[in-house]
Design a protein around this motif. Structure first.
Motif, PDB file in Angstrom:
ATOM      1  N   VAL A 229      36.036 102.765  76.473  1.00 16.34           N
ATOM      2  CA  VAL A 229      36.837 103.350  75.383  1.00 16.34           C
ATOM      3  C   VAL A 229      36.472 104.821  75.184  1.00 16.34           C
ATOM      4  O   VAL A 229      37.350 105.686  75.068  1.00 16.34           O
ATOM      5  CB  VAL A 229      36.623 102.554  74.075  1.00 16.34           C
ATOM      6  N   LEU A 230      35.178 105.114  75.144  1.00 14.46           N
ATOM      7  CA  LEU A 230      34.741 106.500  74.970  1.00 14.46           C
ATOM      8  C   LEU A 230      35.157 107.360  76.158  1.00 14.46           C
ATOM      9  O   LEU A 230      35.557 108.521  75.983  1.00 14.46           O
ATOM     10  CB  LEU A 230      33.219 106.544  74.789  1.00 14.46           C
ATOM     11  N   SER A 231      35.052 106.820  77.362  1.00 13.89           N
ATOM     12  CA  SER A 231      35.439 107.604  78.540  1.00 13.89           C
ATOM     13  C   SER A 231      36.926 107.924  78.513  1.00 13.89           C
ATOM     14  O   SER A 231      37.350 109.002  78.958  1.00 13.89           O
ATOM     15  CB  SER A 231      35.078 106.840  79.811  1.00 13.89           C
ATOM     16  N   TYR A 232      37.726 107.008  77.973  1.00 10.78           N
ATOM     17  CA  TYR A 232      39.175 107.240  77.900  1.00 10.78           C
ATOM     18  C   TYR A 232      39.517 108.322  76.871  1.00 10.78           C
ATOM     19  O   TYR A 232      40.293 109.243  77.146  1.00 10.78           O
ATOM     20  CB  TYR A 232      39.883 105.929  77.552  1.00 10.78           C
ATOM     21  N   HIS A 233      38.934 108.217  75.680  1.00 10.33           N
ATOM     22  CA  HIS A 233      39.285 109.132  74.600  1.00 10.33           C
ATOM     23  C   HIS A 233      38.605 110.491  74.718  1.00 10.33           C
ATOM     24  O   HIS A 233      39.128 111.491  74.216  1.00 10.33           O
ATOM     25  CB  HIS A 233      38.946 108.500  73.248  1.00 10.33           C
ATOM     26  N   LEU A 234      37.428 110.530  75.361  1.00 11.98           N
ATOM     27  CA  LEU A 234      36.688 111.787  75.457  1.00 11.98           C
ATOM     28  C   LEU A 234      36.734 112.394  76.850  1.00 11.98           C
ATOM     29  O   LEU A 234      36.069 113.399  77.110  1.00 11.98           O
ATOM     30  CB  LEU A 234      35.225 111.564  75.042  1.00 11.98           C
ATOM     31  N   ALA A 235      37.488 111.773  77.766  1.00 16.53           N
ATOM     32  CA  ALA A 235      37.619 112.258  79.150  1.00 16.53           C
ATOM     33  C   ALA A 235      36.256 112.363  79.832  1.00 16.53           C
ATOM     34  O   ALA A 235      35.915 113.383  80.436  1.00 16.53           O
ATOM     35  CB  ALA A 235      38.342 113.607  79.180  1.00 16.53           C
ATOM     36  N   LEU A 236      35.470 111.290  79.735  1.00 18.74           N
ATOM     37  CA  LEU A 236      34.139 111.242  80.341  1.00 18.74           C
ATOM     38  C   LEU A 236      34.177 110.379  81.596  1.00 18.74           C
ATOM     39  O   LEU A 236      35.032 109.491  81.724  1.00 18.74           O
ATOM     40  CB  LEU A 236      33.127 110.648  79.352  1.00 18.74           C
ATOM     41  N   PRO A 237      33.247 110.582  82.532  1.00 13.74           N
ATOM     42  CA  PRO A 237      33.131 109.660  83.668  1.00 13.74           C
ATOM     43  C   PRO A 237      32.789 108.254  83.165  1.00 13.74           C
ATOM     44  O   PRO A 237      31.869 108.085  82.350  1.00 13.74           O
ATOM     45  CB  PRO A 237      31.982 110.254  84.493  1.00 13.74           C
ATOM     46  N   SER A 238      33.507 107.266  83.632  1.00 14.91           N
ATOM     47  CA  SER A 238      33.398 105.915  83.047  1.00 14.91           C
ATOM     48  C   SER A 238      32.056 105.254  83.314  1.00 14.91           C
ATOM     49  O   SER A 238      31.452 104.674  82.402  1.00 14.91           O
ATOM     50  CB  SER A 238      34.525 105.035  83.585  1.00 14.91           C
ATOM     51  N   GLY A 239      31.573 105.300  84.565  1.00 12.79           N
ATOM     52  CA  GLY A 239      30.310 104.648  84.889  1.00 12.79           C
ATOM     53  C   GLY A 239      29.146 105.194  84.075  1.00 12.79           C
ATOM     54  O   GLY A 239      28.428 104.426  83.404  1.00 12.79           O
ATOM     55  N   PRO A 240      28.905 106.509  84.079  1.00 17.65           N
ATOM     56  CA  PRO A 240      27.831 107.053  83.252  1.00 17.65           C
ATOM     57  C   PRO A 240      28.018 106.770  81.763  1.00 17.65           C
ATOM     58  O   PRO A 240      27.039 106.569  81.041  1.00 17.65           O
ATOM     59  CB  PRO A 240      27.897 108.565  83.543  1.00 17.65           C
ATOM     60  N   ALA A 241      29.276 106.749  81.294  1.00 11.33           N
ATOM     61  CA  ALA A 241      29.510 106.454  79.879  1.00 11.33           C
ATOM     62  C   ALA A 241      29.044 105.046  79.524  1.00 11.33           C
ATOM     63  O   ALA A 241      28.435 104.822  78.473  1.00 11.33           O
ATOM     64  CB  ALA A 241      30.997 106.626  79.551  1.00 11.33           C
ATOM     65  N   ILE A 242      29.318 104.078  80.401  1.00 11.93           N
ATOM     66  CA  ILE A 242      28.877 102.700  80.162  1.00 11.93           C
ATOM     67  C   ILE A 242      27.358 102.626  80.084  1.00 11.93           C
ATOM     68  O   ILE A 242      26.787 102.009  79.173  1.00 11.93           O
ATOM     69  CB  ILE A 242      29.416 101.774  81.274  1.00 11.93           C
ATOM     70  N   ILE A 243      26.678 103.270  81.026  1.00 11.37           N
ATOM     71  CA  ILE A 243      25.220 103.211  81.050  1.00 11.37           C
ATOM     72  C   ILE A 243      24.619 103.967  79.873  1.00 11.37           C
ATOM     73  O   ILE A 243      23.600 103.545  79.294  1.00 11.37           O
ATOM     74  CB  ILE A 243      24.690 103.773  82.388  1.00 11.37           C
ATOM     75  N   LEU A 244      25.237 105.077  79.460  1.00 11.63           N
ATOM     76  CA  LEU A 244      24.726 105.827  78.307  1.00 11.63           C
ATOM     77  C   LEU A 244      24.886 105.031  77.017  1.00 11.63           C
ATOM     78  O   LEU A 244      24.026 105.098  76.133  1.00 11.63           O
ATOM     79  CB  LEU A 244      25.430 107.177  78.199  1.00 11.63           C
ATOM     80  N   VAL A 245      25.975 104.285  76.883  1.00 10.83           N
ATOM     81  CA  VAL A 245      26.122 103.412  75.715  1.00 10.83           C
ATOM     82  C   VAL A 245      25.029 102.343  75.718  1.00 10.83           C
ATOM     83  O   VAL A 245      24.406 102.066  74.679  1.00 10.83           O
ATOM     84  CB  VAL A 245      27.521 102.765  75.680  1.00 10.83           C
ATOM     85  N   ALA A 246      24.784 101.745  76.890  1.00 10.47           N
ATOM     86  CA  ALA A 246      23.691 100.770  76.990  1.00 10.47           C
ATOM     87  C   ALA A 246      22.352 101.419  76.652  1.00 10.47           C
ATOM     88  O   ALA A 246      21.493 100.805  76.011  1.00 10.47           O
ATOM     89  CB  ALA A 246      23.656 100.174  78.395  1.00 10.47           C
ATOM     90  N   GLY A 247      22.175 102.678  77.065  1.00 14.30           N
ATOM     91  CA  GLY A 247      20.946 103.389  76.736  1.00 14.30           C
ATOM     92  C   GLY A 247      20.819 103.660  75.251  1.00 14.30           C
ATOM     93  O   GLY A 247      19.716 103.551  74.684  1.00 14.30           O
ATOM     94  N   ALA A 248      21.933 103.998  74.581  1.00 11.86           N
ATOM     95  CA  ALA A 248      21.899 104.220  73.137  1.00 11.86           C
ATOM     96  C   ALA A 248      21.546 102.931  72.393  1.00 11.86           C
ATOM     97  O   ALA A 248      20.774 102.947  71.428  1.00 11.86           O
ATOM     98  CB  ALA A 248      23.250 104.756  72.665  1.00 11.86           C
ATOM     99  N   ILE A 249      22.108 101.807  72.853  1.00 17.16           N
ATOM    100  CA  ILE A 249      21.767 100.517  72.240  1.00 17.16           C
ATOM    101  C   ILE A 249      20.298 100.201  72.457  1.00 17.16           C
ATOM    102  O   ILE A 249      19.613  99.664  71.573  1.00 17.16           O
ATOM    103  CB  ILE A 249      22.660  99.400  72.809  1.00 17.16           C
TER     104      ILE A 249
END
Length: 274
Positions: A229-249
């Motif tokens: 969702v963040l990668s779509y709305h913020l135009a971010l690379p999807s794979g790193p966005a997923i891992i960064l969310v997991a890192g934030a959690i």
């Protein structure tokens, strides 16, 4: 996006419980080493057939199992410990894989192999990831008790049943399978993130192994959904966005986790009187 979400959640369901057992066995960094170990096999498949799912999957699976076998052999026959031998082989594998991809492919191909393209998952890749997740859950259900026992006391399992070596081998195969499945979506460098970060986060919330696996799967699935969702709305690379969310959690779990989190340990405990 729908395929990316389905593939990421399937990956989360299969990889997160494997991460829990890697954590319990103190093999977290071994999982990272194994993720890099699949690179030369995937690169060889790329050289033979280009970005073909079957060729790169078979190559990555063969390379991962070969590195695990060689590391175990070196550990048993020399003075080198398992972590050191794995580190040695994964560094060789990483360099060899990058070299092989560079011989034929472009920098775009190299980025695809290293970091994946979760938004480009095709139906074949989706079926493969779902199949690996299903096989992982079925196999874990079959070997759950001896696998937990091996994490706690591997010597006792060998004495009682003599199946310790078999259980360990099956587990390593599951690790490699899930890393190869993760490679399809997140690449060789990030695939271990969806495996280890949710497992490490779950450790701060529950104590029982089965609950830890369930919490890890939930965290991994939420990370996949929110990252996309963040990668779509913020135009971010999807794979790193997923891992960064997991890192934030994971960072939030370190701070607020009910089991060993920093803030619950620092807060004064109210004692009942009477």
């Amino acid at each position: 996006m729908r395929r990316a979400l389905a593939g990421s959640i399937a990956l989360a369901v299969g990889a997160a419980p494997i991460g829990v057992f890697l954590l319990l066995r103190r093999m977290s960094l071994s999982g990272d080493a194994m993720a890099h170990a699949i690179l030369p096999g995937a690169a060889f498949g790329f050289l033979v057939a280009g970005l073909d799912l079957v060729a790169m999957t078979l190559g990555g699976l063969a390379a991962g199992l070969l590195v695990a076998l060689l590391a175990g052999l070196v550990t048993r026959t020399t003075i080198l410990r398992e972590d050191a031998s794995l580190a040695s082989f994964y560094l060789i594998s990483l360099a060899l894989g990058v070299l092989l991809v560079s011989l034929r492919g472009s920098s775009v191909d190299l980025m695809h192999v290293l970091f994946g393209t979760v938004l480009a998952l095709n139906p074949d890749a989706l079926v493969f990831i779902a199949g690996v997740a299903t096989a992982t859950l079925v196999m874990l259900a079959l070997i759950w008790r001896p696998l937990v026992l091996e994490c706690v006391d591997p010597g006792f399992l060998r004495v009682v049943s003599g199946t310790g070596g078999t259980i360990h081998t099956v587990f390593i195969v599951l690790v490699v399978l899930n890393l190869v499945a993760g490679f399809q979506a997140l690449g060789t460098l990030l695939s271990v993130g969806i495996m280890m970060l949710p497992a490490a986060s779950a450790r701060f919330w529950v104590r029982e192994v089965s609950m830890m696996a369930l919490v890890a799967m939930g965290i991994a699935a939420v990370s996949a959904w929110l990252g996309l969702v963040l990668s779509y709305h913020l135009a971010l690379p999807s794979g790193p966005a997923i891992i960064l969310v997991a890192g934030a959690i994971h960072i939030a779990s370190i701070l607020f986790g009910a089991v060993g989190g920093l803030l619950p340990r620092l807060l004064p405990v109210a004692h009942r009187t009477g």
